[in-house]
Motif scaffolding. Structure first.
Motif, PDB file in Angstrom:
ATOM      1  N   SER A 195     -31.429 -17.687  18.013  1.00  0.00           N
ATOM      2  CA  SER A 195     -30.589 -16.576  17.557  1.00  0.00           C
ATOM      3  C   SER A 195     -31.432 -15.472  16.912  1.00  0.00           C
ATOM      4  O   SER A 195     -31.154 -14.290  17.084  1.00  0.00           O
ATOM      5  CB  SER A 195     -29.506 -17.064  16.597  1.00  0.00           C
ATOM      6  N   TYR A 196     -32.480 -15.854  16.188  1.00  0.00           N
ATOM      7  CA  TYR A 196     -33.367 -14.860  15.582  1.00  0.00           C
ATOM      8  C   TYR A 196     -34.061 -14.033  16.672  1.00  0.00           C
ATOM      9  O   TYR A 196     -34.077 -12.805  16.617  1.00  0.00           O
ATOM     10  CB  TYR A 196     -34.400 -15.555  14.697  1.00  0.00           C
ATOM     11  N   ASP A 197     -34.627 -14.715  17.660  1.00  0.00           N
ATOM     12  CA  ASP A 197     -35.299 -14.021  18.760  1.00  0.00           C
ATOM     13  C   ASP A 197     -34.331 -13.124  19.529  1.00  0.00           C
ATOM     14  O   ASP A 197     -34.676 -12.005  19.923  1.00  0.00           O
ATOM     15  CB  ASP A 197     -35.959 -15.019  19.719  1.00  0.00           C
ATOM     16  N   TYR A 198     -33.103 -13.602  19.743  1.00  0.00           N
ATOM     17  CA  TYR A 198     -32.112 -12.819  20.484  1.00  0.00           C
ATOM     18  C   TYR A 198     -31.757 -11.547  19.711  1.00  0.00           C
ATOM     19  O   TYR A 198     -31.655 -10.463  20.286  1.00  0.00           O
ATOM     20  CB  TYR A 198     -30.854 -13.654  20.750  1.00  0.00           C
ATOM     21  N   ARG A 199     -31.580 -11.666  18.401  1.00  0.00           N
ATOM     22  CA  ARG A 199     -31.243 -10.482  17.584  1.00  0.00           C
ATOM     23  C   ARG A 199     -32.385  -9.487  17.552  1.00  0.00           C
ATOM     24  O   ARG A 199     -32.160  -8.289  17.418  1.00  0.00           O
ATOM     25  CB  ARG A 199     -30.844 -10.887  16.166  1.00  0.00           C
ATOM     26  N   LEU A 200     -33.620  -9.972  17.662  1.00  0.00           N
ATOM     27  CA  LEU A 200     -34.759  -9.046  17.729  1.00  0.00           C
ATOM     28  C   LEU A 200     -34.718  -8.243  19.032  1.00  0.00           C
ATOM     29  O   LEU A 200     -35.004  -7.048  19.047  1.00  0.00           O
ATOM     30  CB  LEU A 200     -36.084  -9.800  17.629  1.00  0.00           C
ATOM     31  N   LYS A 201     -34.358  -8.916  20.128  1.00  0.00           N
ATOM     32  CA  LYS A 201     -34.257  -8.240  21.428  1.00  0.00           C
ATOM     33  C   LYS A 201     -33.064  -7.297  21.489  1.00  0.00           C
ATOM     34  O   LYS A 201     -33.125  -6.242  22.094  1.00  0.00           O
ATOM     35  CB  LYS A 201     -34.112  -9.269  22.559  1.00  0.00           C
ATOM     36  N   TYR A 202     -31.944  -7.727  20.906  1.00  0.00           N
ATOM     37  CA  TYR A 202     -30.684  -6.970  20.973  1.00  0.00           C
ATOM     38  C   TYR A 202     -30.138  -6.761  19.556  1.00  0.00           C
ATOM     39  O   TYR A 202     -29.222  -7.465  19.125  1.00  0.00           O
ATOM     40  CB  TYR A 202     -29.657  -7.714  21.831  1.00  0.00           C
ATOM     41  N   PRO A 203     -30.671  -5.783  18.830  1.00  0.00           N
ATOM     42  CA  PRO A 203     -30.276  -5.599  17.425  1.00  0.00           C
ATOM     43  C   PRO A 203     -28.928  -4.888  17.228  1.00  0.00           C
ATOM     44  O   PRO A 203     -28.420  -4.856  16.117  1.00  0.00           O
ATOM     45  CB  PRO A 203     -31.412  -4.758  16.852  1.00  0.00           C
ATOM     46  N   MET A 204     -28.364  -4.333  18.287  1.00  0.00           N
ATOM     47  CA  MET A 204     -27.096  -3.603  18.162  1.00  0.00           C
ATOM     48  C   MET A 204     -25.942  -4.421  18.743  1.00  0.00           C
ATOM     49  O   MET A 204     -26.129  -5.218  19.667  1.00  0.00           O
ATOM     50  CB  MET A 204     -27.171  -2.265  18.889  1.00  0.00           C
ATOM     51  N   CYS A 205     -24.744  -4.194  18.210  1.00  0.00           N
ATOM     52  CA  CYS A 205     -23.546  -4.873  18.702  1.00  0.00           C
ATOM     53  C   CYS A 205     -23.307  -4.465  20.154  1.00  0.00           C
ATOM     54  O   CYS A 205     -23.179  -3.277  20.467  1.00  0.00           O
ATOM     55  CB  CYS A 205     -22.344  -4.495  17.841  1.00  0.00           C
ATOM     56  N   GLU A 206     -23.246  -5.450  21.022  1.00  0.00           N
ATOM     57  CA  GLU A 206     -23.104  -5.175  22.455  1.00  0.00           C
ATOM     58  C   GLU A 206     -21.714  -4.657  22.809  1.00  0.00           C
ATOM     59  O   GLU A 206     -21.556  -3.879  23.742  1.00  0.00           O
ATOM     60  CB  GLU A 206     -23.473  -6.431  23.249  1.00  0.00           C
ATOM     61  N   TRP A 207     -20.681  -5.094  22.080  1.00  0.00           N
ATOM     62  CA  TRP A 207     -19.331  -4.596  22.343  1.00  0.00           C
ATOM     63  C   TRP A 207     -19.213  -3.131  21.907  1.00  0.00           C
ATOM     64  O   TRP A 207     -18.613  -2.316  22.596  1.00  0.00           O
ATOM     65  CB  TRP A 207     -18.296  -5.449  21.624  1.00  0.00           C
ATOM     66  N   CYS A 208     -19.770  -2.818  20.740  1.00  0.00           N
ATOM     67  CA  CYS A 208     -19.704  -1.432  20.251  1.00  0.00           C
ATOM     68  C   CYS A 208     -20.485  -0.493  21.170  1.00  0.00           C
ATOM     69  O   CYS A 208     -20.051   0.632  21.415  1.00  0.00           O
ATOM     70  CB  CYS A 208     -20.247  -1.348  18.824  1.00  0.00           C
ATOM     71  N   GLN A 209     -21.610  -0.967  21.692  1.00  0.00           N
ATOM     72  CA  GLN A 209     -22.406  -0.127  22.593  1.00  0.00           C
ATOM     73  C   GLN A 209     -21.614   0.242  23.839  1.00  0.00           C
ATOM     74  O   GLN A 209     -21.746   1.347  24.349  1.00  0.00           O
ATOM     75  CB  GLN A 209     -23.698  -0.835  22.991  1.00  0.00           C
ATOM     76  N   LYS A 210     -20.786  -0.677  24.322  1.00  0.00           N
ATOM     77  CA  LYS A 210     -19.955  -0.378  25.499  1.00  0.00           C
ATOM     78  C   LYS A 210     -18.961   0.740  25.197  1.00  0.00           C
ATOM     79  O   LYS A 210     -18.500   1.433  26.109  1.00  0.00           O
ATOM     80  CB  LYS A 210     -19.212  -1.627  25.963  1.00  0.00           C
ATOM     81  N   GLY A 253     -19.802   3.239  23.230  1.00  0.00           N
ATOM     82  CA  GLY A 253     -20.602   4.396  22.870  1.00  0.00           C
ATOM     83  C   GLY A 253     -20.963   4.462  21.403  1.00  0.00           C
ATOM     84  O   GLY A 253     -21.394   5.496  20.908  1.00  0.00           O
ATOM     85  N   LEU A 254     -20.758   3.366  20.673  1.00  0.00           N
ATOM     86  CA  LEU A 254     -21.080   3.313  19.246  1.00  0.00           C
ATOM     87  C   LEU A 254     -22.368   2.522  19.041  1.00  0.00           C
ATOM     88  O   LEU A 254     -22.666   1.598  19.805  1.00  0.00           O
ATOM     89  CB  LEU A 254     -19.945   2.642  18.467  1.00  0.00           C
ATOM     90  N   PHE A 255     -23.105   2.865  18.018  1.00  0.00           N
ATOM     91  CA  PHE A 255     -24.342   2.151  17.714  1.00  0.00           C
ATOM     92  C   PHE A 255     -24.211   1.517  16.335  1.00  0.00           C
ATOM     93  O   PHE A 255     -24.449   2.149  15.311  1.00  0.00           O
ATOM     94  CB  PHE A 255     -25.541   3.088  17.806  1.00  0.00           C
ATOM     95  N   VAL A 256     -23.801   0.242  16.345  1.00  0.00           N
ATOM     96  CA  VAL A 256     -23.559  -0.512  15.121  1.00  0.00           C
ATOM     97  C   VAL A 256     -24.513  -1.700  15.106  1.00  0.00           C
ATOM     98  O   VAL A 256     -24.623  -2.418  16.108  1.00  0.00           O
ATOM     99  CB  VAL A 256     -22.087  -1.014  15.073  1.00  0.00           C
ATOM    100  N   PRO A 257     -25.212  -1.933  13.986  1.00  0.00           N
ATOM    101  CA  PRO A 257     -26.122  -3.085  13.924  1.00  0.00           C
ATOM    102  C   PRO A 257     -25.363  -4.398  14.106  1.00  0.00           C
ATOM    103  O   PRO A 257     -24.243  -4.560  13.617  1.00  0.00           O
ATOM    104  CB  PRO A 257     -26.720  -3.007  12.525  1.00  0.00           C
ATOM    105  N   ALA A 258     -25.973  -5.329  14.806  1.00  0.00           N
ATOM    106  CA  ALA A 258     -25.370  -6.647  15.024  1.00  0.00           C
ATOM    107  C   ALA A 258     -25.516  -7.490  13.765  1.00  0.00           C
ATOM    108  O   ALA A 258     -26.523  -7.403  13.060  1.00  0.00           O
ATOM    109  CB  ALA A 258     -26.037  -7.345  16.202  1.00  0.00           C
ATOM    110  N   ASP A 259     -24.514  -8.292  13.487  1.00  0.00           N
ATOM    111  CA  ASP A 259     -24.535  -9.201  12.339  1.00  0.00           C
ATOM    112  C   ASP A 259     -24.724 -10.651  12.771  1.00  0.00           C
ATOM    113  O   ASP A 259     -25.261 -11.456  12.015  1.00  0.00           O
ATOM    114  CB  ASP A 259     -23.227  -9.093  11.542  1.00  0.00           C
TER     115      ASP A 259
END
Length: 135
Positions: A62-77, A79-85
């Motif tokens: 999960s740590y490695d995945y968050r490093l690769k994808y630091p933004m919320c994938e649903w919000c990006q769809k 058009g929003l850029f929200v950090p992933a939690d």
């Protein structure tokens, strides 16, 4: 004296009693033997999930995945850029345990989207809340 443990009931009962006379029958029905087995099974699954989510394998993945994808994938769809939690399993591991460490089954989500996705999963897969007595 204390209040009956039933939500919203204002009847007073002795300290050594959980429910008033009106709600004691409801409690006994929920604690029936058939329901106890279901509750115990859910507790066991809950323990298995907790153990997995505290494992080194999950922490690293999960740590490695968050490093690769630091933004919320649903919000990006949207058009929003929200950090992933959190890192979420697309297909919940309660549904398919074999996909628990499969990176293609993961997505980064913000807390808001994760809550929404969890509600949708409960409806889609008919998932009960774990670790709670049956209703």
């Amino acid at each position: 004296m204390k209040l009956c443990d039933h939500a919203g009931c204002h009847e007073l009962v002795p300290f050594n009693v959980k429910y008033c006379a009106q709600h004691a029958g409801d409690y006994k029905a929920r604690a029936a033997p058939g329901n106890a087995a279901s509750y115990q099974h859910r507790k066991e699954i809950s323990g298995k999930l907790q153990k997995f989510y505290k494992s080194k394998a999950w922490e690293h993945l999960s740590y490695d995945y968050r490093l690769k994808y630091p933004m919320c994938e649903w919000c990006q769809k949207k058009g929003l850029f929200v950090p992933a939690d959190v890192v979420d399993h697309i297909i919940p591991i309660r549904v398919d345990w074999t996909k628990r460490l499969d990176e293609s089954n993961l997505q980064s989500l913000c807390n808001s989207c994760h809550w929404q996705k969890s509600q949708e999963d409960k409806k889609r897969y008919h998932l009960p809340k774990l670790g709670t007595p049956p209703e």
